[in-house]
Design a protein around this motif. Structure first.
Motif, PDB file in Angstrom:
ATOM      1  N   GLY A   1      10.706   7.362   3.314  1.00 22.65           N
ATOM      2  CA  GLY A   1      11.122   8.833   4.429  1.00 22.65           C
ATOM      3  C   GLY A   1      12.032   7.593   5.268  1.00 22.65           C
ATOM      4  O   GLY A   1      12.864   8.807   5.037  1.00 22.65           O
ATOM      5  N   GLN A   2      11.065   6.501   6.047  1.00 16.83           N
ATOM      6  CA  GLN A   2      12.117   6.049   7.179  1.00 16.83           C
ATOM      7  C   GLN A   2      12.874   5.223   6.813  1.00 16.83           C
ATOM      8  O   GLN A   2      14.273   5.509   7.077  1.00 16.83           O
ATOM      9  CB  GLN A   2      11.306   5.314   7.773  1.00 16.83           C
ATOM     10  N   ARG A   3      13.160   4.556   5.724  1.00 20.23           N
ATOM     11  CA  ARG A   3      14.162   3.796   4.967  1.00 20.23           C
ATOM     12  C   ARG A   3      15.142   3.932   4.425  1.00 20.23           C
ATOM     13  O   ARG A   3      16.476   3.651   4.560  1.00 20.23           O
ATOM     14  CB  ARG A   3      13.723   2.278   4.514  1.00 20.23           C
TER      15      ARG A   3
ATOM     16  N   ASN B   1       1.031  -1.080   0.292  1.00 22.87           N
ATOM     17  CA  ASN B   1      -0.281  -0.124  -0.289  1.00 22.87           C
ATOM     18  C   ASN B   1       1.028   1.360  -0.286  1.00 22.87           C
ATOM     19  O   ASN B   1       1.869   1.056  -0.160  1.00 22.87           O
ATOM     20  CB  ASN B   1      -0.899  -0.267   1.081  1.00 22.87           C
ATOM     21  N   PHE B   2      -0.029   2.387   0.177  1.00 26.60           N
ATOM     22  CA  PHE B   2       1.092   3.510   0.036  1.00 26.60           C
ATOM     23  C   PHE B   2       2.019   3.971   1.127  1.00 26.60           C
ATOM     24  O   PHE B   2       2.788   4.697   1.099  1.00 26.60           O
ATOM     25  CB  PHE B   2       0.008   4.456  -0.910  1.00 26.60           C
ATOM     26  N   ASN B   3       0.964   3.656   2.648  1.00 24.08           N
ATOM     27  CA  ASN B   3       1.832   3.868   3.530  1.00 24.08           C
ATOM     28  C   ASN B   3       3.135   3.329   3.518  1.00 24.08           C
ATOM     29  O   ASN B   3       4.437   3.549   4.244  1.00 24.08           O
ATOM     30  CB  ASN B   3       0.590   3.621   4.375  1.00 24.08           C
ATOM     31  N   GLU B   4       3.233   2.030   3.060  1.00 21.91           N
ATOM     32  CA  GLU B   4       4.599   1.142   3.489  1.00 21.91           C
ATOM     33  C   GLU B   4       5.294   2.405   1.723  1.00 21.91           C
ATOM     34  O   GLU B   4       6.669   1.874   2.588  1.00 21.91           O
ATOM     35  CB  GLU B   4       4.484  -0.535   2.680  1.00 21.91           C
ATOM     36  N   LEU B   5       4.669   2.376   0.840  1.00 24.84           N
ATOM     37  CA  LEU B   5       6.205   2.889   0.093  1.00 24.84           C
ATOM     38  C   LEU B   5       6.394   4.272   0.317  1.00 24.84           C
ATOM     39  O   LEU B   5       7.656   4.347   0.639  1.00 24.84           O
ATOM     40  CB  LEU B   5       5.531   3.524  -1.403  1.00 24.84           C
ATOM     41  N   ASP B   6       5.425   4.830   0.865  1.00 22.29           N
ATOM     42  CA  ASP B   6       5.590   6.427   2.311  1.00 22.29           C
ATOM     43  C   ASP B   6       6.985   6.444   3.462  1.00 22.29           C
ATOM     44  O   ASP B   6       7.943   6.716   3.074  1.00 22.29           O
ATOM     45  CB  ASP B   6       4.527   7.077   2.209  1.00 22.29           C
ATOM     46  N   PHE B   7       6.321   4.683   4.382  1.00 26.66           N
ATOM     47  CA  PHE B   7       7.279   4.543   5.377  1.00 26.66           C
ATOM     48  C   PHE B   7       8.919   4.256   4.278  1.00 26.66           C
ATOM     49  O   PHE B   7       9.715   4.522   4.712  1.00 26.66           O
ATOM     50  CB  PHE B   7       7.173   3.567   5.759  1.00 26.66           C
ATOM     51  N   CYS B   8       9.002   3.480   3.488  1.00 25.26           N
ATOM     52  CA  CYS B   8      10.637   2.929   2.912  1.00 25.26           C
ATOM     53  C   CYS B   8      11.248   3.632   1.886  1.00 25.26           C
ATOM     54  O   CYS B   8      12.153   4.363   2.303  1.00 25.26           O
ATOM     55  CB  CYS B   8       9.853   2.108   1.845  1.00 25.26           C
TER      56      CYS B   8
END
Length: 704
Positions: A71-73, A62-69
């Protein structure tokens, strides 16, 4: 990392590692790296294969995972993919969606792209990431994600606007030199007041935006609707003195702040600048309000007036640098303006069609960045290094450019201008309106375009009459409009069967012959030209003052109720012995999907048929069949009057009459009970055999 991603907790994203370019890369992007490696080998081994489309690959769930990857990763490629989706400016907030992020590789000769996709239906987001072997700049253009009024950004926008006014001919496309009756003067971003437009000594901005769906907002967020309505000027005395901008809806507050930041002092917005009791007059002056503005500000980032226009622009939260996957640089691209316009919430609203097409200059304020369109040029803010190079893979646009209509109004080409009017009608028919004063606003929301169209065609020896969305000079063509598919009777605006307490006696009906009577959001095809029948004519209208103003011609003609016509008239089903047969018993499908009809079971049998989707067919022995398209489906209705006066009820097919408009166009009519030679329109037929009306009498009739 975005604040939204932090709020919901860390998604389940796999580890990242350094690739051969010392860039962080997640597992999904690693799979794409291998896909590029395989495609490179394929290109080397089979150079004759110039086109290739891979299977879809799931980059993230989902987009939340893409966003996390991203930004955070810190996955550099995910930052590119994330920005690509956000820059696509879809109508759905991706952070609220739960569909997977899909990516596939597409190649056409030397052009290669990653196609990025998320979502389903109208809310789907689609973007392109261009691939190149050429080294690029190590940083991308970006905006401040948290400050929409960041000074460098405002300087860039002011440069667009200033250059246009100093160096372009766009000012020649203004309608007049008059200001609106009232303008909102911006004393500072927090304080405004209404002033007479004639007293303004500097130019004004005209705001185009969405009020929102009244019914939906009242049900889900009644306080938001109350706040929107609070901005309406019901007491003029309280608005001609300074008052707080926070009394107005959020979108308008932000438009005020944005206009002030650009160094401009005045803005026009409908709810505030049209005092109570003056709407019927002011609503028919949009050709001047938007045509004379310094520029039109289109709030493409808001779907209702309670939303903030100057919101966080999260596409720029990552400082994307040059990114590589297997010898290819990944480049974000710029979405074409026609796609931005198509996806905007503003594009669904009836009023905004004329607000855009009457404006010589428009600044489109989107969710992530702004676009500019004027008579002479277009700009995109923070252009990306991939540019529009992926146009090979994009669906070509049939939409007109924003200022095409204004250009044609000056060129003096009747045929091209006629085509432009047909395009306007088709576009307008697909849009929505609020339920309040629905019929009156259905007329008014296109009146500015009608006035400008009439003005462009008038000359010393020619004028015209406006007839509820049609024109006397092209009445045969205008009457031959066709629905793309039969409409539901429940949305019909033929108000003789659906009383509306908001309507005045003058506007209590929309005639059946006008396309304006169709339900909102109905697909419609207008006929630009036909070869008119020599037997068809419209009887003269009552003599009127030839010096009438364009606005008077349009406003008065909008409420036309009847047309007195002359033409060849005959029954649609001539043979009283014709047999009704099931539609599916005669329709056949070719491999291409096209339909044809089979009468070989008995070529000497007169028959007729009716499909569930609103088509009607008549076959006479050894002659080409006639196929008509009904305006409405036949369906059950709680309103018995509507059911029998809008649709053609099953069993009434033999009552239909045909009126010849031209060699390839005729109306399908049904008689009005108790009135001789008075008919209502129920459909149309195009492309029939030339001898169909041979021997038919020429009769006088009235359409209602």
């Amino acid at each position: 990392m975005s604040s939204r991603a932090a709020a919901v907790g860390a998604p389940r994203v796999g580890p990242v590692s350094l690739n051969r370019y010392d860039q962080l890369q997640c597992g999904g992007c690693g799979a794409l790296d291998r896909l590029l490696l395989a495609d490179g080998r394929q290109m080397h081994q089979s150079p004759e294969v110039v086109s290739f489309v891979s299977k879809w690959m799931v980059l993230h769930s989902n987009f939340n995972e893409l966003d996390f990857c991203a930004g955070q990763r810190g996955c550099i490629a995910c930052q590119v993919f994330r920005r690509s989706l956000l820059l696509s400016q879809g109508s759905v907030d991706p952070l609220t969606a739960n569909e997977p992020i899909l990516v596939r590789l597409r190649r056409d000769n030397e052009t290669r792209v990653f196609e990025v996709f998320m979502g389903t239906g109208d809310g789907a987001m689609k973007a392109f990431v261009s691939l190149t072997n050429t080294n690029t700049a190590r940083s991308y253009a970006r905006l401040d994600p948290l400050d929409p009024l960041h000074p460098p950004r405002i300087r860039g926008l002011r440069e667009w606007i200033g250059t246009c006014h100093a160096e372009h001919s766009c000012g020649n496309y203004k309608f007049s030199g008059r200001n609106p009756t009232w303008l909102l003067r911006i004393l500072n971003p927090q304080t405004v007041c209404l002033v007479p437009g004639e007293t303004a000594q500097s130019p004004y901005v005209a705001l185009s935006y969405c009020w929102g769906d009244e019914t939906a907002l009242k049900a889900s967020r009644p306080e938001a609707w109350a706040r929107i309505m609070q901005g309406y000027t019901t007491d003029l005395d309280k608005r001609i003195v300074p008052f707080a901008a926070e009394e107005l809806a959020a979108t308008i507050q932000d438009a005020i702040a944005f206009t002030y930041a650009l160094g401009l002092e005045y803005i026009w917005c409908d709810s505030t600048c049209v005092p109570l009791g003056s709407w019927d007059v002011e609503s028919n002056r949009m050709h001047e309000v938007y045509g004379n503005a310094y520029f039109t500000l289109s709030s493409d980032s808001t779907s209702d007036a309670s939303e903030r226009m100057l919101a966080t622009q999260s596409a720029w939260s990552d400082d994307v640098h040059g990114c590589r996957l297997h010898n290819s640089w990944l480049l974000n691209t710029d979405e074409p303006l026609y796609e931005v316009r198509r996806k905007s919430p503003v594009s669904a609203r009836s009023w905004t069609l004329q607000e855009e097409r009457l404006s010589p200059r428009v600044l489109y304020y989107g969710r992530q960045r702004a676009y500019w369109a004027c008579i002479e040029c277009q700009h995109v803010e923070a252009p990306q290094p991939g540019g529009l190079a992926v146009s090979t893979f994009q669906t070509s646009s049939t939409d007109s450019e924003p200022q095409d209509f204004l250009k044609l109004c000056r060129k003096g080409s009747p045929e091209a201008l006629r085509d432009a009017w047909c395009d306007i009608v088709s576009s307008y028919a697909l849009r929505s309106l609020a339920d309040t004063r629905l019929v009156e606003n259905r007329y008014a929301a296109i009146s500015g375009l009608a006035i400008r169209y009439l003005n462009a065609r008038r000359s010393a020896d020619f004028t015209d009459d406006y007839l509820a969305g049609l024109w006397r000079s092209s009445i045969a063509e205008d009457l031959s409009w066709t629905v793309c598919q039969s409409a539901s009777i429940g949305g019909s605006l033929q108000r003789m069967v659906v009383p509306d307490t908001h309507l005045t006696p003058q506007t209590n009906t929309v005639p059946s012959w006008s396309w304006l009577s169709l339900p909102l959001r109905t697909g419609l095809i207008m006929t630009s030209t036909i070869e008119r029948s020599p037997y068809f004519a419209m009887e003269s209208l009552p003599e009127k003052n030839s010096a009438r103003l364009d606005i008077d011609i349009v406003v008065d003609g909008a409420f036309a109720k009847t047309l007195d016509l002359v033409g060849r008239l005959k029954p649609f089903i001539m043979d009283s012995g014709a047999v009704l047969v099931p539609w599916e018993s005669i329709e056949r499908q070719r491999p291409t999907g096209a339909s044809w009809f089979d009468f070989s079971f008995d070529p000497q049998l007169s028959l007729y048929a009716r499909s569930q989707d609103g088509r009607m067919l008549v076959y006479e022995p050894h002659k080409e069949e006639i196929i008509g398209q009904l305006d409405y489906l036949s369906e059950a209705s709680e309103n018995e009057v509507m059911a029998h006066t809008v649709q053609v009820v099953y069993g009434q097919e033999r009552d239909l009459r045909c009126l010849e408009l031209g060699k390839q166009a005729m109306l399908l009519l049904q008689g009005v009970r108790g009135q001789d030679y008075v008919y209502r329109r129920v459909g149309v037929a195009h492309g029939y055999r030339e001898d169909f009306f041979d021997g038919s009498p020429v009769e006088k009739l009235q359409l209602t």
